[in-house]
Scaffold this active site. Structure first.
Site, short mmCIF file in Angstrom:
data_model
loop_
_atom_site.label_atom_id
_atom_site.label_comp_id
_atom_site.label_asym_id
_atom_site.label_seq_id
_atom_site.Cartn_x
_atom_site.Cartn_y
_atom_site.Cartn_z
N ASP A 156 0.88 -1.16 0.00
CA ASP A 156 0.00 0.00 0.00
C ASP A 156 0.93 1.23 0.00
O ASP A 156 2.12 1.10 0.29
CB ASP A 156 -0.87 -0.04 1.27
CG ASP A 156 -1.69 1.22 1.44
OD1 ASP A 156 -2.31 1.66 0.46
OD2 ASP A 156 -1.70 1.78 2.57
N LEU A 157 0.41 2.39 -0.34
CA LEU A 157 1.27 3.59 -0.40
C LEU A 157 1.15 4.47 0.85
O LEU A 157 2.07 4.55 1.66
CB LEU A 157 0.90 4.42 -1.64
CG LEU A 157 1.64 5.74 -1.79
CD1 LEU A 157 3.10 5.52 -2.13
CD2 LEU A 157 0.99 6.61 -2.87
N ASP A 158 -0.05 5.08 0.99
CA ASP A 158 -0.25 6.05 2.07
C ASP A 158 -0.22 5.35 3.43
O ASP A 158 -1.02 4.45 3.68
CB ASP A 158 -1.61 6.75 1.89
CG ASP A 158 -1.68 7.57 0.61
OD1 ASP A 158 -0.74 8.33 0.34
OD2 ASP A 158 -2.68 7.45 -0.12
N THR A 177 1.52 10.24 4.11
CA THR A 177 0.75 11.29 3.43
C THR A 177 -0.56 11.60 4.16
O THR A 177 -1.24 12.56 3.80
CB THR A 177 0.41 10.84 1.99
OG1 THR A 177 0.18 9.45 2.03
CG2 THR A 177 1.54 11.17 1.03
N LYS A 223 -8.48 6.66 6.52
CA LYS A 223 -7.34 5.86 6.08
C LYS A 223 -7.79 4.71 5.17
O LYS A 223 -8.66 3.93 5.55
CB LYS A 223 -6.57 5.31 7.27
CG LYS A 223 -5.73 6.37 7.94
CD LYS A 223 -4.75 5.80 8.94
CE LYS A 223 -3.90 6.91 9.50
NZ LYS A 223 -3.15 6.47 10.68
N GLY A 224 -7.21 4.63 4.00
CA GLY A 224 -7.51 3.55 3.07
C GLY A 224 -8.82 3.73 2.32
O GLY A 224 -9.18 2.92 1.48
N SER A 226 -2.66 0.52 -4.18
CA SER A 226 -3.12 1.70 -3.43
C SER A 226 -4.45 2.22 -3.94
O SER A 226 -4.77 2.08 -5.11
CB SER A 226 -2.06 2.81 -3.58
OG SER A 226 -2.58 4.05 -3.18
N ALA A 227 -5.21 2.84 -3.03
CA ALA A 227 -6.49 3.45 -3.42
C ALA A 227 -6.28 4.82 -4.05
O ALA A 227 -7.20 5.38 -4.65
CB ALA A 227 -7.37 3.61 -2.17
N SER A 228 -5.08 5.35 -3.93
CA SER A 228 -4.83 6.72 -4.37
C SER A 228 -4.72 6.86 -5.89
O SER A 228 -4.12 6.03 -6.55
CB SER A 228 -3.54 7.25 -3.74
OG SER A 228 -3.24 8.52 -4.27
N LYS A 229 -5.29 7.97 -6.39
CA LYS A 229 -5.14 8.28 -7.81
C LYS A 229 -3.89 9.13 -8.02
O LYS A 229 -3.57 9.51 -9.14
CB LYS A 229 -6.39 9.02 -8.31
CG LYS A 229 -7.62 8.14 -8.29
CD LYS A 229 -8.82 8.78 -8.95
CE LYS A 229 -9.95 7.76 -9.02
NZ LYS A 229 -11.19 8.29 -9.53
N ASN A 230 -3.21 9.46 -6.93
CA ASN A 230 -2.00 10.28 -7.01
C ASN A 230 -0.74 9.45 -6.76
O ASN A 230 0.33 10.01 -6.47
CB ASN A 230 -2.07 11.40 -5.97
CG ASN A 230 -3.23 12.34 -6.23
OD1 ASN A 230 -3.35 12.92 -7.29
ND2 ASN A 230 -4.11 12.49 -5.24
N LYS A 259 -11.08 -0.88 -1.57
CA LYS A 259 -10.85 -1.75 -0.42
C LYS A 259 -12.00 -1.53 0.55
O LYS A 259 -12.45 -0.39 0.66
CB LYS A 259 -9.53 -1.38 0.27
CG LYS A 259 -8.29 -1.51 -0.62
CD LYS A 259 -7.09 -0.86 0.04
CE LYS A 259 -5.90 -0.81 -0.91
NZ LYS A 259 -4.73 -0.11 -0.37
N GLU A 296 0.03 -3.31 4.63
CA GLU A 296 -1.12 -2.39 4.70
C GLU A 296 -1.20 -1.71 6.07
O GLU A 296 -0.91 -2.34 7.08
CB GLU A 296 -2.41 -3.20 4.53
CG GLU A 296 -3.11 -3.04 3.22
CD GLU A 296 -3.64 -1.66 2.95
OE1 GLU A 296 -3.74 -0.82 3.86
OE2 GLU A 296 -3.97 -1.41 1.78
N ASP A 297 -1.64 -0.46 6.10
CA ASP A 297 -1.82 0.23 7.39
C ASP A 297 -3.29 0.45 7.73
O ASP A 297 -3.60 0.95 8.81
CB ASP A 297 -1.12 1.60 7.38
CG ASP A 297 -1.84 2.59 6.48
OD1 ASP A 297 -2.19 2.21 5.35
OD2 ASP A 297 -2.10 3.72 6.93
C1 BG6 Z 1 -5.62 6.07 0.37
C2 BG6 Z 1 -5.59 6.99 1.57
O1 BG6 Z 1 -4.37 5.47 0.19
O2 BG6 Z 1 -5.94 6.81 -0.81
C3 BG6 Z 1 -6.91 7.73 1.69
O3 BG6 Z 1 -5.34 6.23 2.74
C4 BG6 Z 1 -7.22 8.47 0.39
O4 BG6 Z 1 -6.84 8.62 2.78
C5 BG6 Z 1 -7.19 7.48 -0.78
O5 BG6 Z 1 -8.47 9.08 0.46
C6 BG6 Z 1 -7.42 8.16 -2.12
O6 BG6 Z 1 -6.34 9.01 -2.40
P1 BG6 Z 1 -6.30 10.12 -3.51
O7 BG6 Z 1 -4.83 10.51 -3.56
O8 BG6 Z 1 -6.73 9.48 -4.80
O9 BG6 Z 1 -7.19 11.22 -3.11
MG MG Z 2 -2.73 3.19 3.56
#
Ligand code: BG6
Ligand code: MG
Length: 218
Positions: free
Chosen positions: A9-11, A17, A45-46, A114-118, A145, A169-170
């Site tokens: 996982d990333l964040d 972050t 988170k997540g 990761s769930a993040s788009k960044n 998730k 994973e956190d």
């Molecule tokens: C997860 C974070 O990894 O990504 C969440 O734990 C966050 O807090 C989610 O909302 C989505 O991230 P992003 O960067 O696409 O807004």
């Molecule tokens: Mg995380």
């Protein structure tokens, strides 16, 4: 099929972050006229960006039109990206590069999950992108998730069967996703919070080399 694959996982696992997500959500909450605490940020988170905004608006008892909702999603992310812009290698969590290097030197395939788009720009900022054989992130999945989709796609991209994958994973939702994918789940954080994980460590400095070798089958 490769014998074993590792998924991170990333964040909260590779970089902290959560503090930037918090500041960006807090700015939005304040603008909408309510407070948002660090404790409330734990709920995020997540959790996907869309779901996070739904929770935030619930907390502030704010009703939104679709147009407002979409606008606030963009606003939060623009704000978040301004924090990300300043990130560098100093924000990598302790011993993460050591673990990635160990896996790389043993030719173990590594994916992000990761769930993040960044995720990509963040990995670029902290100079870790080259360690990853696959990047599976918020842009690649339709089910967030605790749905196992993100990890199952990662396993497929690595060419490793799910039961031979190890996930770090956190977030509780992330541990549940790894378990649902039939993978070995390793929690990074609080033992009580992450009690559903197969193993839990406070951070990577607590993971012995012998244990890693066993997981990596080397
Ligand atoms: C997860 C974070 O990894 O990504 C969440 O734990 C966050 O807090 C989610 O909302 C989505 O991230 P992003 O960067 O696409 O807004
Ligand atoms: Mg995380």
């Amino acid at each position: 099929m490769r014998e074993v694959g590792f998924i991170f996982d990333l964040d909260g696992v590779i970089v902290d972050t959560a503090k930037y997500h918090y500041l960006a959500w807090k700015n939005l909450a304040n603008e909408l006229g309510f407070e948002f605490t660090k404790q409330q940020n734990e709920l995020f988170k997540g959790v996907s960006r869309k779901k996070s905004l739904e929770i935030l608006l619930d907390l502030g008892k704010v009703k939104a039109t679709q147009e407002q909702f979409d606008g606030w999603m963009v606003e939060k992310n623009v704000d978040y990206l301004a924090y990300i812009e300043k990130m560098d290698e100093s924000e990598i969590l302790p011993d993460v590069p050591k673990v990635l290097q160990f896996l790389k030197s043993n030719t173990i395939p590594i994916s992000l999950g990761s769930a993040s788009k960044n995720a990509r720009p963040i990995l670029e900022k902290v100079n870790l992108l080259t360690y990853f054989d696959a990047i599976v992130d918020g842009n690649s999945v339709s089910n967030a998730k605790p749905n196992p989709e993100v990890f199952l796609i990662a396993a497929k991209e690595l060419g490793v069967s799910p039961e031979n994958c190890v996930v770090f994973e956190d977030a509780v939702a992330g541990i549940q996703a790894a378990n649902a994918a039939n993978m070995l789940s390793i929690g990074i954080g609080d033992k009580e919070v992450l009690h559903e994980a197969d193993y839990v460590f406070t951070d990577f400095t607590q993971i012995e080399l012998e244990f890693l070798k066993k997981l990596a089958k080397v």
